[in-house]
Enzyme design. Sequence first.
Site, PDB file in Angstrom:
ATOM      1  N   GLU A 125      79.556  -1.769  -9.384  1.00 49.08           N
ATOM      2  CA  GLU A 125      79.747  -2.114 -10.904  1.00 49.08           C
ATOM      3  C   GLU A 125      80.518  -3.513 -11.094  1.00 49.08           C
ATOM      4  O   GLU A 125      81.174  -4.099 -10.141  1.00 49.08           O
ATOM      5  CB  GLU A 125      81.241  -1.144 -11.312  1.00 49.08           C
ATOM      6  CG  GLU A 125      80.879   0.417 -11.249  1.00 49.08           C
ATOM      7  CD  GLU A 125      82.000   1.112 -11.490  1.00 49.08           C
ATOM      8  OE1 GLU A 125      83.001   0.507 -12.305  1.00 49.08           O
ATOM      9  OE2 GLU A 125      82.198   2.258 -11.264  1.00 49.08           O
ATOM     10  N   LYS A 127      82.581  -6.446 -11.734  1.00 44.70           N
ATOM     11  CA  LYS A 127      84.444  -6.490 -12.027  1.00 44.70           C
ATOM     12  C   LYS A 127      84.578  -7.144 -13.136  1.00 44.70           C
ATOM     13  O   LYS A 127      84.444  -8.417 -13.260  1.00 44.70           O
ATOM     14  CB  LYS A 127      84.843  -7.103 -10.790  1.00 44.70           C
ATOM     15  CG  LYS A 127      86.271  -7.054 -10.689  1.00 44.70           C
ATOM     16  CD  LYS A 127      86.859  -7.578  -9.287  1.00 44.70           C
ATOM     17  CE  LYS A 127      88.320  -7.479  -9.282  1.00 44.70           C
ATOM     18  NZ  LYS A 127      88.982  -8.306 -10.217  1.00 44.70           N
ATOM     19  N   ASP A 129      86.343  -9.113 -15.970  1.00 46.50           N
ATOM     20  CA  ASP A 129      87.536  -9.932 -16.046  1.00 46.50           C
ATOM     21  C   ASP A 129      88.408  -9.615 -17.246  1.00 46.50           C
ATOM     22  O   ASP A 129      88.401 -10.624 -18.047  1.00 46.50           O
ATOM     23  CB  ASP A 129      87.256 -11.454 -15.723  1.00 46.50           C
ATOM     24  CG  ASP A 129      88.339 -12.167 -15.235  1.00 46.50           C
ATOM     25  OD1 ASP A 129      89.321 -11.391 -15.017  1.00 46.50           O
ATOM     26  OD2 ASP A 129      88.291 -13.393 -15.319  1.00 46.50           O
ATOM     27  N   TYR A 236      85.699   2.741 -16.560  1.00 48.46           N
ATOM     28  CA  TYR A 236      85.034   2.847 -15.159  1.00 48.46           C
ATOM     29  C   TYR A 236      85.926   4.027 -14.377  1.00 48.46           C
ATOM     30  O   TYR A 236      85.473   4.055 -13.258  1.00 48.46           O
ATOM     31  CB  TYR A 236      84.964   1.513 -14.754  1.00 48.46           C
ATOM     32  CG  TYR A 236      86.432   0.484 -14.900  1.00 48.46           C
ATOM     33  CD1 TYR A 236      87.521   1.039 -14.029  1.00 48.46           C
ATOM     34  CD2 TYR A 236      86.371  -0.583 -15.529  1.00 48.46           C
ATOM     35  CE1 TYR A 236      88.706   0.210 -14.072  1.00 48.46           C
ATOM     36  CE2 TYR A 236      87.439  -1.351 -15.549  1.00 48.46           C
ATOM     37  CZ  TYR A 236      88.645  -1.023 -14.878  1.00 48.46           C
ATOM     38  OH  TYR A 236      89.625  -1.539 -14.784  1.00 48.46           O
ATOM     39  N   LYS A 324      84.590 -10.578  -4.626  1.00 53.64           N
ATOM     40  CA  LYS A 324      84.745 -11.644  -5.695  1.00 53.64           C
ATOM     41  C   LYS A 324      83.717 -12.612  -5.390  1.00 53.64           C
ATOM     42  O   LYS A 324      83.055 -12.978  -4.209  1.00 53.64           O
ATOM     43  CB  LYS A 324      85.934 -12.264  -5.596  1.00 53.64           C
ATOM     44  CG  LYS A 324      87.267 -11.817  -6.239  1.00 53.64           C
ATOM     45  CD  LYS A 324      88.384 -12.588  -6.907  1.00 53.64           C
ATOM     46  CE  LYS A 324      89.273 -11.508  -7.391  1.00 53.64           C
ATOM     47  NZ  LYS A 324      90.573 -12.542  -7.556  1.00 53.64           N
ATOM     48  N   CYS A 418     103.271 -48.134 -16.165  1.00 53.35           N
ATOM     49  CA  CYS A 418     102.886 -47.047 -16.840  1.00 53.35           C
ATOM     50  C   CYS A 418     101.996 -47.436 -17.958  1.00 53.35           C
ATOM     51  O   CYS A 418     102.212 -48.480 -18.764  1.00 53.35           O
ATOM     52  CB  CYS A 418     104.345 -46.493 -17.408  1.00 53.35           C
ATOM     53  SG  CYS A 418     103.992 -45.311 -18.782  1.00 53.35           S
ATOM     54  N   CYS A 421     103.993 -46.923 -21.679  1.00 61.32           N
ATOM     55  CA  CYS A 421     104.810 -47.949 -22.359  1.00 61.32           C
ATOM     56  C   CYS A 421     105.130 -49.405 -21.452  1.00 61.32           C
ATOM     57  O   CYS A 421     105.981 -50.424 -21.728  1.00 61.32           O
ATOM     58  CB  CYS A 421     106.334 -47.250 -22.129  1.00 61.32           C
ATOM     59  SG  CYS A 421     106.959 -47.035 -20.414  1.00 61.32           S
ATOM     60  N   CYS A 436     106.907 -43.465 -13.789  1.00 59.59           N
ATOM     61  CA  CYS A 436     107.137 -44.537 -14.888  1.00 59.59           C
ATOM     62  C   CYS A 436     108.669 -44.779 -14.837  1.00 59.59           C
ATOM     63  O   CYS A 436     109.351 -43.735 -14.756  1.00 59.59           O
ATOM     64  CB  CYS A 436     106.769 -44.118 -16.258  1.00 59.59           C
ATOM     65  SG  CYS A 436     107.543 -44.788 -17.400  1.00 59.59           S
ATOM     66  N   CYS A 442     110.080 -44.522 -22.990  1.00 54.55           N
ATOM     67  CA  CYS A 442     108.817 -44.378 -22.766  1.00 54.55           C
ATOM     68  C   CYS A 442     108.062 -43.216 -23.882  1.00 54.55           C
ATOM     69  O   CYS A 442     108.525 -42.154 -23.713  1.00 54.55           O
ATOM     70  CB  CYS A 442     108.450 -43.985 -21.551  1.00 54.55           C
ATOM     71  SG  CYS A 442     106.468 -43.391 -21.183  1.00 54.55           S
TER      72      CYS A 442
HETATM   73  S1  IVH Z   1      88.296   0.487 -10.370  1.00 56.54           S
HETATM   74  C1  IVH Z   1      91.375   2.419  -7.841  1.00 56.54           C
HETATM   75  N1  IVH Z   1      86.581  -0.934 -11.732  1.00 56.54           N
HETATM   76  O1  IVH Z   1      89.824  -5.080 -11.109  1.00 56.54           O
HETATM   77  C2  IVH Z   1      90.431   1.788  -8.687  1.00 56.54           C
HETATM   78  N2  IVH Z   1      88.420  -1.879 -11.540  1.00 56.54           N
HETATM   79  O2  IVH Z   1      91.766  -4.712  -8.324  1.00 56.54           O
HETATM   80  C3  IVH Z   1      90.683   1.212  -9.980  1.00 56.54           C
HETATM   81  N3  IVH Z   1      88.178  -4.205 -12.696  1.00 56.54           N
HETATM   82  O3  IVH Z   1      92.783  -3.439 -11.683  1.00 56.54           O
HETATM   83  C4  IVH Z   1      89.880  -0.074 -10.708  1.00 56.54           C
HETATM   84  N4  IVH Z   1      85.933  -4.232 -13.182  1.00 56.54           N
HETATM   85  O4  IVH Z   1      91.600  -4.188 -13.750  1.00 56.54           O
HETATM   86  C5  IVH Z   1      87.713  -1.024 -11.477  1.00 56.54           C
HETATM   87  N5  IVH Z   1      84.605  -1.654 -12.588  1.00 56.54           N
HETATM   88  C6  IVH Z   1      85.620  -1.702 -12.251  1.00 56.54           C
HETATM   89  C7  IVH Z   1      86.685  -2.665 -12.523  1.00 56.54           C
HETATM   90  C8  IVH Z   1      87.961  -2.855 -12.060  1.00 56.54           C
HETATM   91  C9  IVH Z   1      87.457  -4.666 -13.510  1.00 56.54           C
HETATM   92  C10 IVH Z   1      89.661  -4.637 -12.359  1.00 56.54           C
HETATM   93  C11 IVH Z   1      90.740  -3.583 -12.577  1.00 56.54           C
HETATM   94  C12 IVH Z   1      91.457  -3.351 -11.365  1.00 56.54           C
HETATM   95  C13 IVH Z   1      91.172  -4.601 -10.500  1.00 56.54           C
HETATM   96  C14 IVH Z   1      90.938  -4.383  -9.360  1.00 56.54           C
END
Ligand code: IVH
Length: 703
Positions: A125, A127, A129, A236, A324, A418, A421, A436, A442
């Site tokens: 899935e 991740k 943000d 999720y 990541k 600087c 000034c 400075c 300043c």
């Molecule tokens: S699962 C125990 N799925 O990423 C598992 N997390 O450290 C619970 N996040 O705190 C999280 N997309 O804020 C999961 N598809 C996704 C996610 C997701 C973003 C974030 C979430 C979590 C951190 C993972």
Amino acid sequence: MQLSQQNELDKNIAELRINQLRQLITHHNRLYYGHTPPQPEIEDFEYDELFKELQELETMFPEFQTPKSPTQTVGWQPSEGFKKVIHSVPMLSIENKSAAKLITEVRGIIKELKDESKDIDIVAEPKIDGLSCSIRYEKHQMVRAATRGDGFEGEDVTENVRSIPEVPKTLPSDAPEIVEIRGEVYMSNSDFKQFVLRQNEIGASPPQNPRNAAAGSLRQLDATVTASRPLRFFAYAWGELSSPFAESQWDALHTLRRWGFKVCDKIRLMHSLDELNAYFEEMQECREDLDFTIDGIVYKLNSLSLQDRVRQIGRAPRWAAAQKFPPVKRETVLLKISISVGRTGALTPVAELEPVRLLGTTVSNATLHNQDEVECKDFRIGDTVIVQRAGDVIPQVVSVVINKRPPDCSPFVFPSFCPACGSKAVREPREAVWKCTGGLTCPAQALERLKHFVSRDAFNIEGLGEKNIELFYDKGLITSPVDIFLLEERLSPPTLWQQLTSYIPLQEWDGWGELSANNLFKAVRARKMIPLDRFIYSLGIPQVGEITAKLLAHNYISFDNWQDTMCRAVAKDSEQYQQLISISGVGTVVADEILSFFAEGHNLQVLNSLRQHLTVEDYSKPVMMTSTISGKIVVFTGELEKRSRKEAKIEAEKLGAKVASDVSAKTDYLVAGADPGSKLRKAEALEVTVLSEIEWERLINEK
Ligand code: IVH
């Protein structure tokens, strides 16, 4: 040296480093999780390195392990102002690792379990943000929503989440009676662009990225403000359930969709590592085309029974992993190196770059930190440079593309004056920065001090951000902090003062109206009362950050007492000086900065004029959170269902209980899971109260 002595020495050094790392990590957690929007001071990878070092030391020296260590908790404790919610199933974060590592580990665990499961299917899935959130439904109605907080306790944001259109308020009748749906609250990139435009129109400083915008919008004490922000929600995961609703992650996500939740349409069910790796690459390529920000991929074992077997340990579950994306890099041209002047006179080289798109935002400048960095990396005006950004982290200029260097460009010469000034700049031996020497004369330093004075952790005056401070400063209306509190008198129509001067009422200024002017005056009035620690911090004394300001407030309690004592502490042989340097966290360096501040007549004038317009509240020591179990002695035994014993222990200790390993006559509660063994018999013999996990939960949730 004998081996035992050497060991002892290593242990002492390790303990010092462990404590130092814990303080550092807590500080960075606080900047990240305790602020809306987050205000990181270091890059993600630097944080990860600190965290890893601490984890390694704690493994090598288990005697220093404690549930309070940041390796054992998640994020930062909830902010004040929101009601607290204890998560009945902790909201843990997931460990950073690749799909390959997750699969290898899971294979290892399966072997240990002697489980013959053949295929390890994995759901991948994006991740997202944003900000994770848990939404509770009872009898198919949404009843509560909470932020993650520290993973065990979050903030009650029910009304705020209720205003998000994508969050279903009722669930169909086939959903369990009790279900907590977890997911990410976020702002889409296109909504974020619109939001920034609107914020600019009203003169508010816009957040830096969609994540910060989402966090700032969700954690509003006034839920009507949240309602006016375009927030969205991707589901999720889940927390407490009264009955299971799926057998696999994949089915669960589809059920969530059927119940009315938005589930990201980029989720995939994978059967091999090759597929997973290809997916990671593909998502890395297309992430900038998506309308939501993602910073990696989350992998989860598809089979829920396998997830259950691969038990949760410590801080992060082993059935899931997050990988990541590496930082995004681009080439651009270094057009100019300008010098910015900070509040304390520090001169910082700033790269002015040919604008370049990096993860959805245009980067046109980036700090080059100091002279050594410029010289060491040999950045020259005209160079082609590599710029990188990881997630919502500040962009960095990484290196020069040397074969693209124009023939005529020469090394950068750091100015010895600087730029604001014209005063001489000096660099002390062993210091990295040029400063400075203009001090109070300043203008750049004065302006930066004013910006600090009104900043979020200082006076935090809504509508008086950096842009408006610059505006009023340029017009000569705010040159000293006290002027802020005179704005209304000077700029609201009609006053005698205005008739005698050429000032036009604020509401008639370009871009201002009656409403915005009145809102600003109201926001300033609202800050005429300020707690001592914030007040001290707002003065911008070098070395006095938020924590030191709190320490000072804690020790001196009142503004009068603090000022009076500091004025006496100027004499180094005074009792007051000794007392100041003996405050843990305030050494001679900090003390000397504070005393230089008080030795400056102008600063005393500022303090005295502020005193006439403000009420600085005495510091009140924080009250320890009390709970139904604080001070009680608790023992856990047997297999708990919803948490490991380690997690239960952390949770109990956070609520002020002492967790013992064996039952004695002093034990208040024995919490017994499945197969409790001899401790249960002992507790019964000693007439200790025995609780099931559910009874325990009820007890800790009692208000
Ligand atoms: S699962 C125990 N799925 O990423 C598992 N997390 O450290 C619970 N996040 O705190 C999280 N997309 O804020 C999961 N598809 C996704 C996610 C997701 C973003 C974030 C979430 C979590 C951190 C993972």
